[in-house]
Structure formats: C-alpha cells, structure tokens
Design a protein around this motif. Structure first.
Motif, short mmCIF file in Angstrom:
data_model
loop_
_atom_site.label_atom_id
_atom_site.label_comp_id
_atom_site.label_asym_id
_atom_site.label_seq_id
_atom_site.Cartn_x
_atom_site.Cartn_y
_atom_site.Cartn_z
N PHE A 145 10.41 39.63 -57.05
CA PHE A 145 9.03 39.61 -57.56
C PHE A 145 8.50 38.18 -57.59
O PHE A 145 7.36 37.92 -57.21
CB PHE A 145 9.00 40.23 -58.97
CG PHE A 145 7.60 40.37 -59.53
CD1 PHE A 145 6.83 41.49 -59.25
CD2 PHE A 145 7.05 39.37 -60.33
CE1 PHE A 145 5.55 41.62 -59.77
CE2 PHE A 145 5.78 39.49 -60.85
CZ PHE A 145 5.02 40.63 -60.56
N LEU A 146 9.34 37.24 -58.02
CA LEU A 146 8.94 35.84 -58.06
C LEU A 146 8.64 35.31 -56.65
O LEU A 146 7.70 34.53 -56.46
CB LEU A 146 10.05 35.00 -58.70
CG LEU A 146 10.21 35.11 -60.22
CD1 LEU A 146 11.52 34.48 -60.66
CD2 LEU A 146 9.03 34.44 -60.92
N ALA A 147 9.45 35.72 -55.69
CA ALA A 147 9.29 35.22 -54.33
C ALA A 147 8.09 35.84 -53.63
O ALA A 147 7.59 35.28 -52.65
CB ALA A 147 10.55 35.50 -53.52
N GLY A 148 7.60 36.95 -54.13
CA GLY A 148 6.60 37.73 -53.40
C GLY A 148 5.16 37.43 -53.72
O GLY A 148 4.26 38.00 -53.08
N ARG A 149 4.88 36.56 -54.68
CA ARG A 149 3.50 36.28 -55.04
C ARG A 149 3.42 34.96 -55.80
O ARG A 149 4.38 34.57 -56.47
CB ARG A 149 2.91 37.42 -55.88
CG ARG A 149 3.64 37.56 -57.16
CD ARG A 149 3.96 38.93 -57.68
NE ARG A 149 3.78 40.06 -56.86
CZ ARG A 149 4.78 40.67 -56.21
NH1 ARG A 149 6.02 40.17 -56.29
NH2 ARG A 149 4.59 41.74 -55.48
N PRO A 150 2.30 34.26 -55.75
CA PRO A 150 2.16 33.00 -56.49
C PRO A 150 1.89 33.24 -57.97
O PRO A 150 1.26 34.23 -58.35
CB PRO A 150 0.96 32.32 -55.83
CG PRO A 150 0.15 33.45 -55.28
CD PRO A 150 1.13 34.52 -54.88
N PHE A 151 2.38 32.35 -58.80
CA PHE A 151 2.11 32.33 -60.23
C PHE A 151 1.23 31.11 -60.53
O PHE A 151 1.49 30.02 -60.01
CB PHE A 151 3.40 32.20 -61.04
CG PHE A 151 4.15 33.49 -61.24
CD1 PHE A 151 4.41 33.95 -62.53
CD2 PHE A 151 4.61 34.24 -60.17
CE1 PHE A 151 5.11 35.14 -62.73
CE2 PHE A 151 5.31 35.41 -60.35
CZ PHE A 151 5.56 35.87 -61.65
N TYR A 152 0.22 31.30 -61.37
CA TYR A 152 -0.68 30.19 -61.72
C TYR A 152 -0.76 30.08 -63.25
O TYR A 152 -0.78 31.09 -63.95
CB TYR A 152 -2.09 30.44 -61.19
CG TYR A 152 -2.18 30.60 -59.69
CD1 TYR A 152 -2.21 29.48 -58.85
CD2 TYR A 152 -2.24 31.87 -59.12
CE1 TYR A 152 -2.30 29.63 -57.47
CE2 TYR A 152 -2.33 32.02 -57.74
CZ TYR A 152 -2.36 30.90 -56.92
OH TYR A 152 -2.45 31.06 -55.56
N GLY A 153 -0.86 28.87 -63.74
CA GLY A 153 -1.14 28.64 -65.14
C GLY A 153 -2.63 28.50 -65.33
O GLY A 153 -3.29 27.74 -64.60
N GLY A 154 -3.21 29.23 -66.28
CA GLY A 154 -4.64 29.16 -66.54
C GLY A 154 -4.97 27.99 -67.44
O GLY A 154 -4.29 27.74 -68.44
N GLY A 155 -6.03 27.25 -67.10
CA GLY A 155 -6.41 26.11 -67.92
C GLY A 155 -5.34 25.03 -67.86
O GLY A 155 -4.90 24.62 -66.79
N GLU A 156 -4.90 24.60 -69.02
CA GLU A 156 -3.89 23.54 -69.11
C GLU A 156 -2.49 24.11 -69.35
O GLU A 156 -1.56 23.35 -69.63
CB GLU A 156 -4.25 22.58 -70.25
CG GLU A 156 -5.60 21.90 -70.10
CD GLU A 156 -5.67 21.04 -68.85
OE1 GLU A 156 -4.67 20.36 -68.55
OE2 GLU A 156 -6.72 21.06 -68.19
N PHE A 157 -2.35 25.42 -69.24
CA PHE A 157 -1.07 26.02 -69.60
C PHE A 157 0.00 25.68 -68.57
O PHE A 157 -0.20 25.82 -67.35
CB PHE A 157 -1.21 27.53 -69.71
CG PHE A 157 0.04 28.22 -70.19
CD1 PHE A 157 0.58 27.93 -71.44
CD2 PHE A 157 0.67 29.17 -69.40
CE1 PHE A 157 1.73 28.56 -71.89
CE2 PHE A 157 1.81 29.82 -69.84
CZ PHE A 157 2.35 29.49 -71.09
N ARG A 158 1.16 25.28 -69.06
CA ARG A 158 2.28 24.94 -68.18
C ARG A 158 3.20 26.15 -68.06
O ARG A 158 3.81 26.59 -69.01
CB ARG A 158 3.06 23.75 -68.76
CG ARG A 158 4.26 23.34 -67.90
CD ARG A 158 4.92 22.08 -68.43
NE ARG A 158 6.13 21.77 -67.67
CZ ARG A 158 7.34 22.22 -67.97
NH1 ARG A 158 7.51 23.00 -69.02
NH2 ARG A 158 8.38 21.90 -67.23
N LEU A 159 3.28 26.66 -66.86
CA LEU A 159 4.04 27.88 -66.60
C LEU A 159 5.37 27.49 -65.96
O LEU A 159 5.50 27.39 -64.75
CB LEU A 159 3.24 28.80 -65.69
CG LEU A 159 3.72 30.24 -65.52
CD1 LEU A 159 3.84 30.95 -66.86
CD2 LEU A 159 2.78 31.00 -64.61
N ASP A 160 6.39 27.26 -66.79
CA ASP A 160 7.66 26.78 -66.28
C ASP A 160 8.51 27.93 -65.73
O ASP A 160 8.13 29.11 -65.79
CB ASP A 160 8.42 25.98 -67.34
CG ASP A 160 8.74 26.80 -68.59
OD1 ASP A 160 8.72 28.04 -68.51
OD2 ASP A 160 9.00 26.19 -69.64
#
Length: 278
Positions: free
Chosen positions: A73-88
């Motif tokens: 699932f992680l490899a199959g689509r991009p993840f984005y952080g909204g605003g200033e959120f850090r998505l580690d």
C-alpha cells in the motif's frame, strides 16, 4: 423527505471535491511503485502491532500478510502532509496498516481506487453544498476527520487516528474512509458493496435496511442510539460506521445486530470477535 434505502441500485450522493490546502511535498516511503513493496522495518512494525487495538488477536501468519500488504500500500501511492504537518515513516505505516486490514482476506486490489493519501495534523474544514427538504441549496463548511474523494484521494486527520489508540474509542477514521472506497468498488457508494458470488443479496438488503431503519427510529424518538448516530446519515455512512465497529468493537456491533455482524464477517472474511476471544 423519505429515508434512504439500501440497494445496489441506489447511488450515494457525490462527495464534495473542494480543493484543500495541501501538498507539503512527497515524503520518503510513499512514492507510487506498481508491483513493488516497501520493506517495513521491524521496529516500526512492532510498535504498530503493540499499540493498535484493531490488530489484537491476529495470528503470526495474518500479521505477516498484513505487514506485506501495508508495504505494498505504501509503495502504490504517494503520501502528503497537509499544511505544515510532518508525515514520518511511522505515521505512514500506521495508516497503511489500518487501510490494509479490511482487505486482508479480500486482496489489495480492492483499494486500487485510492490514488493518494493526504494527512492533516487535525480535523480540517471542507466547503460543500447541502439541499434541505424544501429544495433550497445551502453552502456549508464542515469540520471533518476524514474524506474519501471520488477521484481517489484519501484525506485523514492524524489527531483522530491517534485517538484510535484508545481501545474504548469507537471511531477508526482510516477504516471508515477505506470502507467507503470498498463500498464504491461497484461504482456507487450505497451501503451495498460487491458481494461474493452466490451471496444472498436479498438477505443482506433486508437485514441492513431493518437495522438502518431501527437506528433512525431511535434517533427520531430521542432515544440514545445503540451505535454512533452518524451511521443514520445514509446507507453509505451506515456501512462505513458498521465497518469501524466490526474491527474495533465487534462485541458492540453484535449486541446492536448479530445478523449484521455475521454479514460483515462473511463479507470481510474475518472474525474479530473470535480472534479477540482466543
């Protein structure tokens, strides 16, 4: 206005497609990669398994397959952080694991409709239109914990995901929104997902409709509802909320309606009650 009916011919009203302020940059571990799998680090996986109530009782083999699905699932689509959120990496993995859980026995292709994931630090505002009983259109701004957009974006509030670490908390925002994508695999979100071949569709419709009407009757009579009253919004939300209860609080779902628990166990091919009791 009459109540909605649960039927495979009843489409759900379209979700608002308001443009949110997003795209804080593609973070490590989230790039689309067809057919690839991200290797999930042992320490991060151990933390998810220890903390997440939905995973209680899963055996070693099921956890191994879930870990693999989360990596895909992680490899199959991009993840984005909204605003200033850090998505580690740890946050992305928790989301991917919860997204993969409902399709553990169905297959990851059920989530092909999710093309990207956007995560905000907290609940976010969405502007949309609502039509009242007199046909008047109102412009409404709502605060949301999650959204499943028709064009394939899964939008989530991290604060609400974290709240789900409390075992007594009924809400699982990731499971809820993923359930909408599952419901819509047949082209319409209507509380009637594609059922297995040979499944008694009339029985599904009858049991879900009766429970949906009963919940609405409780609310109309100002009786404290048996489950989250948001489930009474429409058949699509009913299915999504029931899916949350199925994976988080299966005993409460069975108490609300044992027939619905059996239907969801047959559909998802999982039995959370049995594994929690093991």
């Amino acid at each position: 206005m009459g109540r909605d009916e649960i039927s495979d011919a009843t489409p759900r009203a379209g979700r608002p497609l308001s443009v949110l302020r997003w795209l804080a940059g593609l973070l490590p571990g989230g790039g689309a990669a067809n057919g690839r799998e991200i290797v999930v680090p042992e320490d991060l996986w151990r933390d998810v398994c220890r903390d997440q109530p939905e995973l209680v009782g899963l055996g070693d083999e099921a956890l191994r397959r879930l870990r693999q699905l989360a990596g895909r699932f992680l490899a199959g689509r991009p993840f984005y952080g909204g605003g200033e959120f850090r998505l580690d990496d740890a946050r992305q993995l928790r989301i991917a694991t919860l997204a993969a859980l409902p399709v553990l026995e169905l297959g990851l292709d059920w989530l092909d409709g999710i093309r990207s994931v956007v995560v905000y630090a907290d609940a976010f505002h969405v502007d949309h239109e609502e039509v009242d009983e007199d046909g008047v259109v109102h412009h409404v701004r709502d605060l949301r914990a999650g959204e499943a957009w028709e064009h394939g974006t899964l939008v989530l509030s991290w604060a609400d995901i974290e709240a789900g670490l409390d075992p007594g908390y009924a809400t699982s925002v990731v499971v809820h929104e993923v359930a909408h994508f599952i419901d819509g695999v047949n082209g319409a979100e209507n509380g009637f997902p594609p059922l297995p071949k040979g499944y008694d569709r009339a029985c599904w419709t009858r049991d879900f409709q009766a429970a949906f009407d009963r919940l609405n009757d409780e609310i109309d009579a100002a009786v404290e509802p048996s489950i989250d009253p948001y489930a009474a919004t429409n058949p699509a939300e009913f299915f999504a909320v029931l899916s949350e209860y199925f994976f988080r609080l299966p005993g409460e779902l069975r108490h609300f309606d044992a027939a619905l628990y059996r239907h969801l166990a047959a559909f998802y091919r999982q039995d959370p009650l049995a594994r929690q009791a093991a």
